[in-house]
Design an enzyme around this catalytic site. Structure first.
Site, short mmCIF file in Angstrom:
data_model
loop_
_atom_site.label_atom_id
_atom_site.label_comp_id
_atom_site.label_asym_id
_atom_site.label_seq_id
_atom_site.Cartn_x
_atom_site.Cartn_y
_atom_site.Cartn_z
N ASN A 1 32.52 25.45 66.72
CA ASN A 1 33.62 24.52 67.00
C ASN A 1 34.44 24.43 65.72
OD1 ASN A 1 35.34 22.44 67.57
ND2 ASN A 1 33.77 20.84 67.61
N TRP A 2 35.57 25.11 65.72
CA TRP A 2 36.38 25.17 64.50
C TRP A 2 37.24 23.93 64.30
CZ3 TRP A 2 38.47 30.93 64.39
CH2 TRP A 2 37.41 31.77 64.02
N LYS A 3 37.23 23.03 65.27
CA LYS A 3 38.02 21.79 65.14
C LYS A 3 39.44 22.13 64.71
CE LYS A 3 33.77 19.40 64.25
NZ LYS A 3 33.10 18.17 63.89
N HIS B 1 34.46 16.01 73.36
CA HIS B 1 33.86 15.92 72.02
C HIS B 1 34.01 14.48 71.52
CE1 HIS B 1 33.22 16.44 67.75
NE2 HIS B 1 32.59 17.57 68.05
N GLU C 1 34.94 13.33 68.83
CA GLU C 1 36.21 13.09 68.11
C GLU C 1 37.34 12.85 69.10
OE1 GLU C 1 35.90 16.61 65.70
OE2 GLU C 1 34.19 15.71 64.67
N GLU D 1 25.33 15.69 71.04
CA GLU D 1 25.75 15.58 69.64
C GLU D 1 25.73 14.11 69.20
OE1 GLU D 1 28.38 19.16 68.42
OE2 GLU D 1 29.67 17.64 69.30
N GLY E 1 29.05 16.29 61.03
CA GLY E 1 29.79 16.42 59.78
C GLY E 1 29.24 15.55 58.66
N SER F 1 25.55 18.82 62.35
CA SER F 1 25.04 19.36 61.09
C SER F 1 24.01 20.48 61.26
CB SER F 1 24.48 18.25 60.19
OG SER F 1 25.51 17.32 59.88
N GLY G 1 29.76 22.98 64.04
CA GLY G 1 31.06 22.71 63.45
C GLY G 1 31.20 23.43 62.11
N GLY G 2 31.02 22.68 61.04
CA GLY G 2 31.25 23.19 59.68
C GLY G 2 30.68 24.58 59.41
#
Ligand code: PGA
Length: 249
Positions: free
Chosen positions: A9-11, A95, A97, A167, A173, A213, A234-235
């Protein structure tokens, strides 16, 4: 045996140029493996270029949203026909966010998922609790409410095409991963709920990811839990080496 499904997930990171750089580097090191599906959830402007860059590989491409109408006056949104036209395979929906900053609700999440399914785009539906909810012990109730909303409104055939990503918001994150036991406990709970609503056959096939994470150092212990069928990353999906290390957990 269920397949494993690892989705990046590159956001709101990368430009098309840096996305293509990632694709070139990743293609050099990635070898498809039996039973492991890989996808990248990228910003809208990168989807077409990534689809082309990964043509002939087994890397699927996902959007990070999708609207519930075919078209209309919905400034800033993207439709299923638009995504279908460029061959997008998956859509990340709901998501945390999006729920937190853009007013996404159980109802809009469900509507988006149903529209994606109508167009053969496979929804990855995100659920998960805030830290206060976990501390108050209401996390199971919350995740039950989030999952029941869409599972109740889908046929068994539709539910067979979705992925659920658990999640916990406090793990996203933050570097604070859920323990394998915490993640497994909730993924098993979600599978049990799917079994109550749609029966054994569906529940045994349902792909349930953990996200929050996930990194090379913890991927193995998370991904070897019986009810965790993959990860939403993600990251650590932004760098080809880290993403590959998670895929090769
Ligand atoms: P993270 O994000 O891996 O950076 O915690 C996961 C996600 O938001 O899907």
């Amino acid at each position: 045996m269920r397949k494993k499904f690892i989705c990046g997930n590159w956001k709101m990171y990368k430009t098309t140029a840096s996305a293509l750089e990632f694709a070139e580097d990743f293609k050099k090191i990635y070898k498809p493996k039996e039973g492991i599906e890989v996808a990248i959830g990228a910003p809208f402007t990168q989807l077409k270029a990534l689809k082309e860059a990964f043509k002939g590989t087994e890397v699927a491409i996902s959007s990070q949203n999708i609207h519930w109408e075919d078209e209309g006056a919905f400034t800033g949104e993207i439709s299923a026909p638009m995504l279908k036209e460029i061959g997008v395979d998956y859509a990340i929906i709901g998501h945390s966010e999006r729920r937190q900053y853009f007013g996404e609700t159980d109802e809009t999440v469900c509507k988006r998922a149903l529209k994606a399914l109508e167009y053969g785009i496979l929804p990855i539906i995100c659920v998960g609790e805030k830290l206060e909810e976990r501390d108050a012990g209401t996390h199971f109730d919350l995740v039950r409410r989030q999952c029941e909303y869409f599972l109740d409104r889908m046929t068994k055939e539709q539910a067979a095409c979705i992925t659920i990503a658990y999640e916990p918001i406090w793990a996203i994150g933050t570097g604070r991963t859920a323990s394998p036991e915490q993640a497994e406990e909730m993924c098993a709970f979600i599978r049990g709920m799917a079994r109550e609503i749609h029966g054994h056959e569906l529940a045994d096939k349902l792909i349930i990811q953990y996200g929050g994470s996930v990194k090379p150092a913890n991927a193995h212990e998370l991904l070897t839990q019986p009810d965790i069928d993959g990860a939403l990353v993600g990251g650590a999906s932004l760098k080809p080496d880290d993403f590959l290390a998670i895929i090769n957990y």
